[in-house]
Write a protein that holds these residues in place. Structure first.
Motif, PDB file in Angstrom:
ATOM      1  N   ASN A 163       2.993 -34.914 -15.790  1.00 54.01           N
ATOM      2  CA  ASN A 163       3.952 -35.991 -16.072  1.00 54.01           C
ATOM      3  C   ASN A 163       4.721 -35.708 -17.360  1.00 54.01           C
ATOM      4  OD1 ASN A 163       3.413 -37.598 -13.815  1.00 54.01           O
ATOM      5  ND2 ASN A 163       1.709 -38.654 -14.823  1.00 54.01           N
ATOM      6  N   SER A 175       7.287 -33.107 -16.616  1.00 51.91           N
ATOM      7  CA  SER A 175       8.383 -33.740 -15.884  1.00 51.91           C
ATOM      8  C   SER A 175       9.297 -34.513 -16.826  1.00 51.91           C
ATOM      9  CB  SER A 175       7.810 -34.672 -14.815  1.00 51.91           C
ATOM     10  OG  SER A 175       8.834 -35.369 -14.144  1.00 51.91           O
ATOM     11  N   PRO A 195       6.532 -34.416 -10.679  1.00 53.52           N
ATOM     12  CA  PRO A 195       5.289 -33.799 -11.153  1.00 53.52           C
ATOM     13  C   PRO A 195       4.553 -33.018 -10.067  1.00 53.52           C
ATOM     14  CG  PRO A 195       5.477 -36.049 -11.967  1.00 53.52           C
ATOM     15  CD  PRO A 195       6.596 -35.852 -10.987  1.00 53.52           C
ATOM     16  N   VAL A 217       7.401 -24.496 -12.111  1.00 52.84           N
ATOM     17  CA  VAL A 217       8.024 -25.464 -11.208  1.00 52.84           C
ATOM     18  C   VAL A 217       8.363 -24.702  -9.943  1.00 52.84           C
ATOM     19  CG1 VAL A 217       9.919 -27.068 -10.825  1.00 52.84           C
ATOM     20  CG2 VAL A 217       8.975 -26.793 -13.134  1.00 52.84           C
ATOM     21  N   ASP A 229      15.678 -34.141 -12.831  1.00 49.82           N
ATOM     22  CA  ASP A 229      14.540 -34.853 -12.250  1.00 49.82           C
ATOM     23  C   ASP A 229      13.634 -33.853 -11.538  1.00 49.82           C
ATOM     24  OD1 ASP A 229      12.790 -36.682 -11.200  1.00 49.82           O
ATOM     25  OD2 ASP A 229      14.155 -37.439  -9.659  1.00 49.82           O
ATOM     26  N   VAL A 230      12.485 -33.580 -12.126  1.00 47.00           N
ATOM     27  CA  VAL A 230      11.503 -32.669 -11.535  1.00 47.00           C
ATOM     28  C   VAL A 230      10.246 -33.475 -11.226  1.00 47.00           C
ATOM     29  CG1 VAL A 230      10.072 -30.623 -11.872  1.00 47.00           C
ATOM     30  CG2 VAL A 230      12.404 -30.676 -12.793  1.00 47.00           C
TER      31      VAL A 230
END
Length: 384
Positions: A69, A72, A85, A240, A82-83
């Motif tokens: 989190n 993110s 989690p 990611v 916006d990635v």
């Protein structure tokens, strides 16, 4: 019998030089990317508190939810991206993340496009998964920044992955946003996937860092805490992954990495929550060291041909010295007590260079420069 994979894995020259230099007295270390700053106290305190709280067991292979989190939130705060989690996999440093990416993406015989120069370990990671390498040549005259046209020529229908690194090791070159966007387009048209090594983000001296995630969700991104938070020995990084690859990456991580150390993940949460003041000061210090060393190279009557835009490395052309780059590295280590890395480790276009790290104090850099200058007075430099 030793596997072909093992025999084809080449040594990491920077670590070989380090091991040799550590056996000597009074050596100034400019060979490795080891920040001389202390880890921020809040990070160390968080790790100690986590140990005392008994955070020594396994975590999820993806990492603690609190850390994912925090990562993110970092992408939202720093890049406006916006990635989720769920797309983040925490690793024991960024190198395992790179191996996970190649393991999930590359089959034997698949083509992987790298720049030349490139980080020394990249080809070995490709070899571990049976991939084959194609390179995009870079030049000092262009600041070692990749030209989009060169990537267009290198990327084909046979390309599975395109690996970029900005700020770059060993050159310090920085990719701007429009270039990253164009590279994503080239990869998309070839049905290839971008892998972006962003571990030196935060150490850009002019302009801004841009993550490839600003331009696509279908890329692998590698990052970590080692460089900007002076946490090299903590071994904490992340990946990611594109949405379609998350499950595959996690299965490989479950079998090969298990998880990153529990209490170190708590330290990572503290690092990301510590704000940017620490990094602002670090970046300005590196900028001053870079400027000093660029001027020093001129005083040595040696050539660079560019100014690094980020990270903490530069490539110095030593082709006017007797012998090759390995001979030059040996000479400066033995005669000047200054350890630097031979350029051939970083590709054919760095073969006549030494990589010099300025992740050391200005006092040490000044002393190293004086030692180099005295040593050069004892050799004949080509007048070419």
């Amino acid at each position: 019998m030793v596997s072909e994979r093992a025999t084809r894995t080449t040594p990491f020259a920077a670590m070989d030089v380090l091991e040799r230099a550590n056996r000597m007295d009074d050596v100034i270390h400019l060979e490795v990317g080891e920040p001389d700053f202390e880890t921020p106290p809040a990070v160390t305190e968080a790790a100690v508190a986590a140990l005392r709280a008994g955070e020594t067991g396994y975590t999820s292979s993806k990492g603690k939810p609190e850390l994912r989190n925090a990562i993110s939130d970092y992408y939202d705060r720093r890049y406006g991206v916006d990635v989720a989690p769920e797309r983040i996999v925490v690793t024991s440093g960024s190198s395992p993340a790179l191996l996970l990416a190649f393991s999930a993406l590359v089959d034997p015989g698949d083509e992987v496009v790298l720049t030349d120069p490139h980080y020394a370990c990249y080809p070995n990671f490709v070899r571990q998964t049976g991939g084959r390498i194609s390179t995009v040549p870079l030049s000092a005259e262009e600041g070692f920044r990749p030209r989009v046209e060169a990537f267009q020529r290198a990327v084909s229908d046979e390309t599975e992955a395109l690996l970029v690194n900005s700020p770059a090791n060993p050159t310090g070159a920085v990719l701007d946003g429009p270039t990253l966007d164009e590279l994503v387009g080239i990869a998309d048209r070839a049905d290839a996937t971008v892998i972006s090594d962003e571990v030196y983000h935060g150490l850009t001296y002019e302009g801004e860092d841009h993550t490839v995630l600003e331009y696509t969700d279908d890329a692998f991104v590698l990052d970590g805490f080692s460089k900007r938070f002076a946490m090299t020995g903590w071994r904490l990084g992340w990946m990611v992954a594109p949405p379609d690859y998350v499950g595959h990456v996690n299965r490989i991580a479950q079998n090969t990495l298990i998880c990153a150390p529990n209490f170190v993940q708590s330290a990572g949460i503290a690092a990301l929550g510590s704000g940017d003041d620490f990094l602002d000061e670090v970046r300005e210090t590196y900028r001053e060291r870079r400027d000093f060393l660029v001027d020093a190279v001129d005083e040595w009557d040696m050539s660079m041909g560019y100014t690094p835009g980020g990270a903490y490395y530069l490539l110095v052309d030593v082709s006017d010295l007797p012998g090759d780059a390995f001979d030059a590295a040996d000479f400066f280590l033995e005669d000047a007590g200054v350890a630097m890395t031979p350029g051939p480790d970083f590709g054919a276009n760095a073969a006549e260079c030494l990589r010099v790290s300025y992740a050391n104090s200005e006092e040490k850099l000044r002393e190293a420069s004086e030692r180099i200058q005295r040593a050069l007075e004892r050799v004949e430099i080509s007048a070419d």
